[in-house]
Design a protein around this motif. Structure first.
Motif, PDB file in Angstrom:
ATOM      1  N   SER A 123       0.829  -1.219   0.000  1.00  0.00           N
ATOM      2  CA  SER A 123       0.000   0.000   0.000  1.00  0.00           C
ATOM      3  C   SER A 123       0.858   1.262   0.000  1.00  0.00           C
ATOM      4  O   SER A 123       0.427   2.307  -0.444  1.00  0.00           O
ATOM      5  CB  SER A 123      -0.926   0.009   1.214  1.00  0.00           C
ATOM      6  N   LYS A 124       2.065   1.170   0.527  1.00  0.00           N
ATOM      7  CA  LYS A 124       2.990   2.303   0.643  1.00  0.00           C
ATOM      8  C   LYS A 124       2.461   3.413   1.558  1.00  0.00           C
ATOM      9  O   LYS A 124       2.969   4.540   1.525  1.00  0.00           O
ATOM     10  CB  LYS A 124       3.328   2.923  -0.737  1.00  0.00           C
ATOM     11  N   ASN A 125       1.421   3.125   2.347  1.00  0.00           N
ATOM     12  CA  ASN A 125       0.940   4.106   3.320  1.00  0.00           C
ATOM     13  C   ASN A 125       1.832   4.121   4.548  1.00  0.00           C
ATOM     14  O   ASN A 125       2.406   3.099   4.916  1.00  0.00           O
ATOM     15  CB  ASN A 125      -0.489   3.764   3.768  1.00  0.00           C
ATOM     16  N   TYR A 126       1.887   5.287   5.193  1.00  0.00           N
ATOM     17  CA  TYR A 126       2.648   5.355   6.435  1.00  0.00           C
ATOM     18  C   TYR A 126       1.686   5.142   7.599  1.00  0.00           C
ATOM     19  O   TYR A 126       0.846   5.995   7.892  1.00  0.00           O
ATOM     20  CB  TYR A 126       3.354   6.710   6.559  1.00  0.00           C
ATOM     21  N   ILE A 127       1.778   3.991   8.224  1.00  0.00           N
ATOM     22  CA  ILE A 127       0.845   3.652   9.293  1.00  0.00           C
ATOM     23  C   ILE A 127       1.574   3.350  10.597  1.00  0.00           C
ATOM     24  O   ILE A 127       1.001   2.818  11.543  1.00  0.00           O
ATOM     25  CB  ILE A 127      -0.006   2.417   8.916  1.00  0.00           C
ATOM     26  N   ALA A 128       2.851   3.704  10.644  1.00  0.00           N
ATOM     27  CA  ALA A 128       3.685   3.265  11.765  1.00  0.00           C
ATOM     28  C   ALA A 128       3.279   3.903  13.091  1.00  0.00           C
ATOM     29  O   ALA A 128       3.393   3.276  14.149  1.00  0.00           O
ATOM     30  CB  ALA A 128       5.150   3.549  11.475  1.00  0.00           C
ATOM     31  N   ASP A 129       2.788   5.165  13.040  1.00  0.00           N
ATOM     32  CA  ASP A 129       2.408   5.803  14.302  1.00  0.00           C
ATOM     33  C   ASP A 129       1.294   5.010  14.969  1.00  0.00           C
ATOM     34  O   ASP A 129       1.349   4.732  16.171  1.00  0.00           O
ATOM     35  CB  ASP A 129       1.958   7.248  14.049  1.00  0.00           C
ATOM     36  N   ARG A 130       0.314   4.640  14.177  1.00  0.00           N
ATOM     37  CA  ARG A 130      -0.801   3.854  14.717  1.00  0.00           C
ATOM     38  C   ARG A 130      -0.280   2.493  15.200  1.00  0.00           C
ATOM     39  O   ARG A 130      -0.640   2.020  16.274  1.00  0.00           O
ATOM     40  CB  ARG A 130      -1.842   3.656  13.616  1.00  0.00           C
ATOM     41  N   LEU A 131       0.565   1.893  14.387  1.00  0.00           N
ATOM     42  CA  LEU A 131       1.091   0.574  14.752  1.00  0.00           C
ATOM     43  C   LEU A 131       1.882   0.636  16.060  1.00  0.00           C
ATOM     44  O   LEU A 131       1.775  -0.251  16.904  1.00  0.00           O
ATOM     45  CB  LEU A 131       1.988   0.041  13.637  1.00  0.00           C
ATOM     46  N   ASN A 132       2.627   1.716  16.230  1.00  0.00           N
ATOM     47  CA  ASN A 132       3.414   1.844  17.454  1.00  0.00           C
ATOM     48  C   ASN A 132       2.515   1.963  18.679  1.00  0.00           C
ATOM     49  O   ASN A 132       2.816   1.425  19.743  1.00  0.00           O
ATOM     50  CB  ASN A 132       4.348   3.058  17.361  1.00  0.00           C
ATOM     51  N   GLU A 133       1.403   2.681  18.498  1.00  0.00           N
ATOM     52  CA  GLU A 133       0.443   2.773  19.598  1.00  0.00           C
ATOM     53  C   GLU A 133      -0.146   1.400  19.910  1.00  0.00           C
ATOM     54  O   GLU A 133      -0.226   0.979  21.067  1.00  0.00           O
ATOM     55  CB  GLU A 133      -0.685   3.737  19.234  1.00  0.00           C
ATOM     56  N   ASP A 134      -0.567   0.727  18.857  1.00  0.00           N
ATOM     57  CA  ASP A 134      -1.123  -0.635  19.022  1.00  0.00           C
ATOM     58  C   ASP A 134      -0.126  -1.530  19.743  1.00  0.00           C
ATOM     59  O   ASP A 134      -0.484  -2.308  20.620  1.00  0.00           O
ATOM     60  CB  ASP A 134      -1.415  -1.270  17.654  1.00  0.00           C
ATOM     61  N   LEU A 135       1.127  -1.376  19.332  1.00  0.00           N
ATOM     62  CA  LEU A 135       2.187  -2.193  19.906  1.00  0.00           C
ATOM     63  C   LEU A 135       2.268  -1.957  21.409  1.00  0.00           C
ATOM     64  O   LEU A 135       2.313  -2.894  22.212  1.00  0.00           O
ATOM     65  CB  LEU A 135       3.507  -1.788  19.242  1.00  0.00           C
ATOM     66  N   LYS A 136       2.268  -0.682  21.777  1.00  0.00           N
ATOM     67  CA  LYS A 136       2.361  -0.333  23.191  1.00  0.00           C
ATOM     68  C   LYS A 136       1.179  -0.932  23.955  1.00  0.00           C
ATOM     69  O   LYS A 136       1.339  -1.543  25.010  1.00  0.00           O
ATOM     70  CB  LYS A 136       2.364   1.203  23.322  1.00  0.00           C
ATOM     71  N   LYS A 137       0.001  -0.760  23.384  1.00  0.00           N
ATOM     72  CA  LYS A 137      -1.206  -1.292  24.034  1.00  0.00           C
ATOM     73  C   LYS A 137      -1.099  -2.804  24.170  1.00  0.00           C
ATOM     74  O   LYS A 137      -1.373  -3.366  25.229  1.00  0.00           O
ATOM     75  CB  LYS A 137      -2.443  -0.936  23.197  1.00  0.00           C
ATOM     76  N   ALA A 138      -0.737  -3.448  23.078  1.00  0.00           N
ATOM     77  CA  ALA A 138      -0.679  -4.915  23.108  1.00  0.00           C
ATOM     78  C   ALA A 138       0.305  -5.391  24.171  1.00  0.00           C
ATOM     79  O   ALA A 138       0.055  -6.379  24.866  1.00  0.00           O
ATOM     80  CB  ALA A 138      -0.278  -5.451  21.734  1.00  0.00           C
ATOM     81  N   LEU A 139       1.419  -4.657  24.288  1.00  0.00           N
ATOM     82  CA  LEU A 139       2.421  -5.074  25.267  1.00  0.00           C
ATOM     83  C   LEU A 139       1.904  -4.929  26.688  1.00  0.00           C
ATOM     84  O   LEU A 139       2.126  -5.788  27.532  1.00  0.00           O
ATOM     85  CB  LEU A 139       3.719  -4.275  25.077  1.00  0.00           C
ATOM     86  N   THR A 140       1.180  -3.811  26.971  1.00  0.00           N
ATOM     87  CA  THR A 140       0.659  -3.637  28.341  1.00  0.00           C
ATOM     88  C   THR A 140      -0.521  -4.570  28.584  1.00  0.00           C
ATOM     89  O   THR A 140      -0.653  -5.139  29.660  1.00  0.00           O
ATOM     90  CB  THR A 140       0.209  -2.173  28.592  1.00  0.00           C
ATOM     91  N   ARG A 141      -1.388  -4.712  27.585  1.00  0.00           N
ATOM     92  CA  ARG A 141      -2.537  -5.600  27.733  1.00  0.00           C
ATOM     93  C   ARG A 141      -2.037  -6.991  28.099  1.00  0.00           C
ATOM     94  O   ARG A 141      -2.481  -7.618  29.043  1.00  0.00           O
ATOM     95  CB  ARG A 141      -3.328  -5.654  26.429  1.00  0.00           C
ATOM     96  N   ASN A 142      -1.082  -7.415  27.316  1.00  0.00           N
ATOM     97  CA  ASN A 142      -0.518  -8.732  27.520  1.00  0.00           C
ATOM     98  C   ASN A 142       0.041  -8.884  28.919  1.00  0.00           C
ATOM     99  O   ASN A 142      -0.100  -9.920  29.557  1.00  0.00           O
ATOM    100  CB  ASN A 142       0.627  -8.919  26.520  1.00  0.00           C
ATOM    101  N   LYS A 143       0.664  -7.826  29.398  1.00  0.00           N
ATOM    102  CA  LYS A 143       1.269  -7.842  30.713  1.00  0.00           C
ATOM    103  C   LYS A 143       0.181  -7.982  31.776  1.00  0.00           C
ATOM    104  O   LYS A 143       0.278  -8.791  32.692  1.00  0.00           O
ATOM    105  CB  LYS A 143       2.040  -6.545  30.932  1.00  0.00           C
ATOM    106  N   LYS A 144      -0.882  -7.152  31.611  1.00  0.00           N
ATOM    107  CA  LYS A 144      -1.995  -7.210  32.557  1.00  0.00           C
ATOM    108  C   LYS A 144      -2.553  -8.613  32.608  1.00  0.00           C
ATOM    109  O   LYS A 144      -2.811  -9.182  33.657  1.00  0.00           O
ATOM    110  CB  LYS A 144      -3.087  -6.241  32.107  1.00  0.00           C
ATOM    111  N   HIS A 145      -2.748  -9.148  31.426  1.00  0.00           N
ATOM    112  CA  HIS A 145      -3.278 -10.488  31.299  1.00  0.00           C
ATOM    113  C   HIS A 145      -2.422 -11.454  32.115  1.00  0.00           C
ATOM    114  O   HIS A 145      -2.935 -12.264  32.886  1.00  0.00           O
ATOM    115  CB  HIS A 145      -3.260 -10.848  29.824  1.00  0.00           C
ATOM    116  N   ASP A 146      -1.156 -11.305  31.975  1.00  0.00           N
ATOM    117  CA  ASP A 146      -0.226 -12.133  32.746  1.00  0.00           C
ATOM    118  C   ASP A 146      -0.447 -11.963  34.242  1.00  0.00           C
ATOM    119  O   ASP A 146      -0.509 -12.928  34.991  1.00  0.00           O
ATOM    120  CB  ASP A 146       1.218 -11.734  32.430  1.00  0.00           C
ATOM    121  N   ASN A 147      -0.555 -10.697  34.643  1.00  0.00           N
ATOM    122  CA  ASN A 147      -0.724 -10.424  36.071  1.00  0.00           C
ATOM    123  C   ASN A 147      -2.018 -11.052  36.590  1.00  0.00           C
ATOM    124  O   ASN A 147      -2.067 -11.607  37.670  1.00  0.00           O
ATOM    125  CB  ASN A 147      -0.750  -8.918  36.318  1.00  0.00           C
TER     126      ASN A 147
END
Lengths: 245, 245
Positions: free
Chosen positions: A217-241
């Protein structure tokens, strides 16, 4: 373009190995004259040889600070008390040239790295916005092209660079690898052992999307992806806890 | 002094390997742009990249002659008909630097070789008057010092550098080696297969005497030894002929 980055990356890797080899030779040789000096880094060792190798006792602390920073005092001391003689002019001329060659190779590799950064960022704006460009270049090298990387499932991206360990797992039943080149990411290398696999998986999932955007697609979507990444990492952590409770 | 020659020789050997590795990388990279050009020698390949790599079709036969001598015409033809594009400025700047680095390493190794020649001739005037100084330096490296070389029996000198083959012979019963580093002598490499062992033995016998003179008496006896060597080689040959009749 893909191929240029891949060539640059493979030359960089090879050069790094050569710089270490060259420094080994330099140290082997010059240690005849200054056996007490150990290589902290190839660069500082070579610089010392160039600046003070002919007459090590002339090394003053101030000059040494530029090379060894906090170790300057220690180096000044061992240089002064060294049991080694100094090399004669002819031999020193040669040793010095080897050290110079080594510094030039280090300089060349810095240039190659610059080129990798620029071209990887142009070629994979999304992927390089998420992870270190060197790791991005390694993923690209393992995949063969951005298109090929983009067509890989996240699970394959997660294990790129761990081919040997994967083979051992499949063939001999050793533990399966959890990450390949991605291990070089600070976020994974610095994480707790038991979290690393999970974090690598999250990264791989988002990187697969980023690679597809870079290739197609050649679109720049990295800002959104980085946010998703951060969320996924914390969500995952919470889940672990939660699980732990 | 012994150690300096040994260090120089081991650096030379390692460097030679590195020059080849570097040229492999250079060729891998630049072949994207000129796939038809094969490396005759690392030096000529690197020189071509530096002089004509940015615009290979501009290579004229006269300039190419300096690099490729009799192959100039062929290279001019394939450069003109090449299906490769030319690299862009940024990428070319990098490829060129790698080529320059390679040439510098070749130059450095020439200097190291000069140093080896001078010091080996000073250290072992008799041995180097009988055989190529590079082979002399290799024997010295394998032995560890002139004294150690001088204390070796001729049969050991004959096999210096063939340690692996000797080990295989002793351990697994493969054919015993007939020569080690001495094989690099023109006189042995160019001889008939069945004569080589004999010639190596003759050389080793005389070299043992030469090494003792270099280490202990310090007399120059190489002229006489060379005459003896010549006689021994022809005598041995005659003897062989007699046996055959």
């Amino acid at each position: 373009m893909d191929h240029s980055v891949i060539q640059a990356f493979s030359t960089f890797t090879e050069n790094e190995r050569m710089i270490n080899l060259m420094n080994e030779k330099l140290e082997e040789w010059y240690s005849m004259y200054f056996p007490e000096l150990k290589t902290g880094s190839p660069k500082s060792y070579a610089t010392f040889v160039i600046e003070y190798g002919k007459e090590k006792k002339a090394a003053d602390e101030k000059g040494l600070e530029k090379i060894f920073s906090e170790y300057a005092k220690h180096v000044a001391k061992i240089a002064n008390e060294s049991m080694g003689a100094d090399p004669d002019d002819k031999e020193y001329a040669l040793i010095k040239r080897i050290a110079e060659q080594e510094l030039q190779m280090i300089e060349l590799n810095d240039k190659i790295l610059e080129y990798i950064k620029e071209s990887a960022e142009r070629l994979m704006p999304n992927v390089t916005a998420m992870i270190d460009y060197k790791v991005a270049a390694e993923l690209l090298t393992k995949a063969g092209s951005v298109e090929k990387l983009a067509m890989m499932p996240a699970s394959t991206i997660q294990l790129l660079g761990a081919e040997k360990a994967l083979f051992k797992h499949l063939k001999f039943g050793s533990k399966p690898p959890k990450y390949g080149a991605l291990f070089k990411l600070q976020e994974i290398a610095n994480a707790n052992r038991e979290d690393r696999g999970r974090i690598a998986r999250v990264y791989a999932t988002k990187l697969a999307i980023a690679a597809r955007a870079d290739a197609f697609s050649k679109n720049y979507i990295a800002d959104r992806l980085n946010e998703d990444l951060k969320k996924a990492l914390t969500r995952n952590k919470k889940h672990d806890n939660n699980q732990k409770q």
